[in-house]
Design an enzyme around this catalytic site. Structure first.
Site, PDB file in Angstrom:
ATOM      1  N   ARG A  45       9.351  -8.845   0.265  1.00 39.77           N
ATOM      2  CA  ARG A  45      10.665  -8.340   0.686  1.00 39.77           C
ATOM      3  C   ARG A  45      11.807  -9.212   0.162  1.00 39.77           C
ATOM      4  NH1 ARG A  45       8.569  -7.814   6.717  1.00 39.77           N
ATOM      5  NH2 ARG A  45       7.011  -9.172   5.772  1.00 39.77           N
ATOM      6  N   GLU A  80      -4.444 -15.852   1.864  1.00 36.93           N
ATOM      7  CA  GLU A  80      -3.203 -15.715   2.632  1.00 36.93           C
ATOM      8  C   GLU A  80      -3.467 -15.550   4.126  1.00 36.93           C
ATOM      9  OE1 GLU A  80      -0.870 -12.160   1.900  1.00 36.93           O
ATOM     10  OE2 GLU A  80       0.878 -13.005   2.879  1.00 36.93           O
ATOM     11  N   GLY A 127       7.823 -12.936   4.848  1.00 35.05           N
ATOM     12  CA  GLY A 127       7.458 -12.589   6.232  1.00 35.05           C
ATOM     13  C   GLY A 127       8.537 -12.002   7.121  1.00 35.05           C
ATOM     14  N   GLY A 128       9.638 -11.508   6.526  1.00 34.40           N
ATOM     15  CA  GLY A 128      10.707 -10.954   7.351  1.00 34.40           C
ATOM     16  C   GLY A 128      11.925 -11.867   7.434  1.00 34.40           C
ATOM     17  N   SER A 158       0.865  -1.182   0.000  1.00 34.64           N
ATOM     18  CA  SER A 158       0.000   0.000   0.000  1.00 34.64           C
ATOM     19  C   SER A 158       0.903   1.234   0.000  1.00 34.64           C
ATOM     20  CB  SER A 158      -0.865   0.001   1.261  1.00 34.64           C
ATOM     21  OG  SER A 158      -0.018   0.129   2.394  1.00 34.64           O
ATOM     22  N   ARG A 209       9.285   1.356   3.126  1.00 34.06           N
ATOM     23  CA  ARG A 209      10.380   0.747   2.359  1.00 34.06           C
ATOM     24  C   ARG A 209      11.253   1.844   1.730  1.00 34.06           C
ATOM     25  NH1 ARG A 209       8.244  -3.062   4.736  1.00 34.06           N
ATOM     26  NH2 ARG A 209       6.993  -4.694   3.766  1.00 34.06           N
ATOM     27  N   LYS A 246      -1.548 -18.919  -0.126  1.00 33.90           N
ATOM     28  CA  LYS A 246      -0.288 -18.242   0.192  1.00 33.90           C
ATOM     29  C   LYS A 246      -0.039 -18.458   1.670  1.00 33.90           C
ATOM     30  CE  LYS A 246       2.235 -13.898  -0.114  1.00 33.90           C
ATOM     31  NZ  LYS A 246       2.553 -12.806  -1.015  1.00 33.90           N
ATOM     32  N   LYS A 249      -5.416 -11.160  -4.137  1.00 28.32           N
ATOM     33  CA  LYS A 249      -4.882 -11.602  -2.848  1.00 28.32           C
ATOM     34  C   LYS A 249      -5.584 -10.915  -1.679  1.00 28.32           C
ATOM     35  CE  LYS A 249      -1.421 -10.020  -0.387  1.00 28.32           C
ATOM     36  NZ  LYS A 249      -0.100  -9.511   0.026  1.00 28.32           N
TER      37      LYS A 249
HETATM   38  P1  13P Z   1       6.666 -10.680   2.232  1.00 25.97           P
HETATM   39  O1  13P Z   1       7.261 -11.763   1.370  1.00 25.97           O
HETATM   40  O2  13P Z   1       7.532  -9.450   2.334  1.00 25.97           O
HETATM   41  O3  13P Z   1       6.194 -11.214   3.550  1.00 25.97           O
HETATM   42  O4  13P Z   1       5.391 -10.140   1.473  1.00 25.97           O
HETATM   43  C1  13P Z   1       4.538 -11.011   0.886  1.00 25.97           C
HETATM   44  C2  13P Z   1       3.172 -10.486   0.956  1.00 25.97           C
HETATM   45  O5  13P Z   1       2.523 -10.295  -0.050  1.00 25.97           O
HETATM   46  C3  13P Z   1       2.593 -10.252   2.280  1.00 25.97           C
HETATM   47  O6  13P Z   1       1.236 -10.047   2.160  1.00 25.97           O
END
Ligand code: 13P
Length: 335
Positions: free
Chosen positions: A294, A179, A264-265, A26, A33, A221, A136
């Site tokens: 990421r 997800e 996820g970090g 978003s 970022r 996901k 998603k």
């Molecule tokens: P990350 O791989 O940075 O966790 O992002 C994936 C994503 O779309 C989170 O909703």
């Protein structure tokens, strides 16, 4: 597109050796970022950054789809070509994030539920017209064992929202990517993460069944089964792979065309190594691939952020290298 075409799209999303790049931040998240590399968060800089990513030469060799944000789905290259056109020309399916982020779950401090169902039918129809083939929705599940989190109420509320979203997607001829992210923050260990993830997935597939969602036209996901960031007992690559595969096998129906992971970090290296290790397991019921945000972008963002005009080519080389490594990991072939 009709509902009969959804399985074909879903299968294309997890084609052998290919995965998804998530660039659906978003405007508030991309600001965070950009702040890390000192780039101003303007509409033009967001457009230029996404153009750099999406025009990476050869991206379609390893990337089957990209998840965009509303603004990005409507944007064009500096030469006036719609991003969706650039993507389709490179064999990359356009996807769209349709949730509106999380909101506190009343009565359950520390827990959240995802917003965005109001008006979703109309938005999905518009997105289908703009070329989106998949969508998603991210649910967020926090673990805090001492405080009894996640509660059953939180798991059920999020599963219900995911199922209503998924059914609306299929009605609009769009493949839902569901997800449920079990968050890595906290001190919990890998066994706690296993128990929570299994429960969350079972609740999700039960809700999808209750809402008449066609699994053959749905992609999961998932988050990996991994200890919390602050857990003193960190797990080996082999353990993360074993626990994750075992958890998915116990909770995810084999009718699903595929599973992709979020990062996820996790570090870039860990995200790739974990996926690679899982794909060494023989006879998995579904393709296991990636849908990293990421872990696909962070190295490229650093290079691009140093000189957003002259470093485009260098940044794209990094995007391609990450796509290639993760594509190989999706086959268990990354060295
Ligand atoms: P990350 O791989 O940075 O966790 O992002 C994936 C994503 O779309 C989170 O909703």
């Amino acid at each position: 597109m009709s509902i009969d075409q959804l399985p074909e799209i879903a299968q294309a999303m997890v084609a052998r050796g290919k995965g998804i790049i998530a660039i659906d931040e978003s405007n508030a998240t991309i600001k965070k970022r950009f702040d890390t590399v000192g780039v101003e968060n303007t509409e033009e800089n967001r457009r230029a950054y996404r153009e750099m990513l999406l025009t990476t030469p050869g991206l379609g060799e390893h990337i089957s789809g990209a998840i965009l944000y509303d603004e990005t789905l409507r944007q064009k290259t500096k030469d006036g070509v719609p991003f969706t056109q650039v993507m389709m020309d490179n064999g990359i399916l356009p996807g769209i994030k349709v949730d509106k982020g999380t909101t506190p779950l009343a009565g359950f401090p520390g827990e959240v539920v995802t917003d965005g169902l109001d008006g979703l039918r109309e938005r999905l129809n518009e997105y289908a017209g703009l070329g989106a083939k998949f969508a998603k929705w991210r649910a967020v599940i926090n673990i805090n064992i001492e405080d009894g989190m996640p509660s059953d109420t939180c798991i059920e509320a999020n599963a219900h929202a995911l199922a209503r979203y998924a059914a609306l997607c299929q009605e609009a001829g769009i493949v839902p990517m569901v997800e449920p992210e079990v968050i890595m923050d906290g001190e919990h260990d890998i066994d706690d993460c296993f128990v929570v993830t299994e429960k969350v997935l079972r609740a999700l597939f039960n809700a999808l069944y209750q809402h008449n969602v066609m699994l053959e036209g749905t992609i999961l996901k998932a988050s990996m089964v991994i200890p919390g960031k602050d857990c003193p007992d960190q797990a080996s690559v082999e353990d993360v792979a074993d626990y994750t595969v075992q958890c998915l096998k116990s909770a995810v129906p084999a009718a699903l065309p595929g599973i992709v992971f979020l990062s996820g970090g996790q570090s870039d290296e860990d995200a790739t190594a974990h996926l690679n290790e899982m794909n060494k397991v023989e006879n998995l019921p579904w393709p296991l691939s990636f849908s990293y945000g990421r872990a696909m972008q962070s190295a490229a963002l650093k290079i691009w952020g140093q000189d957003i005009v002259n470093n485009v080519g260098k940044a794209q080389e990094t995007v391609h290298a990450r796509a290639r490594d993760n594509g190989l990991a999706a086959m268990g072939e990354c060295k």
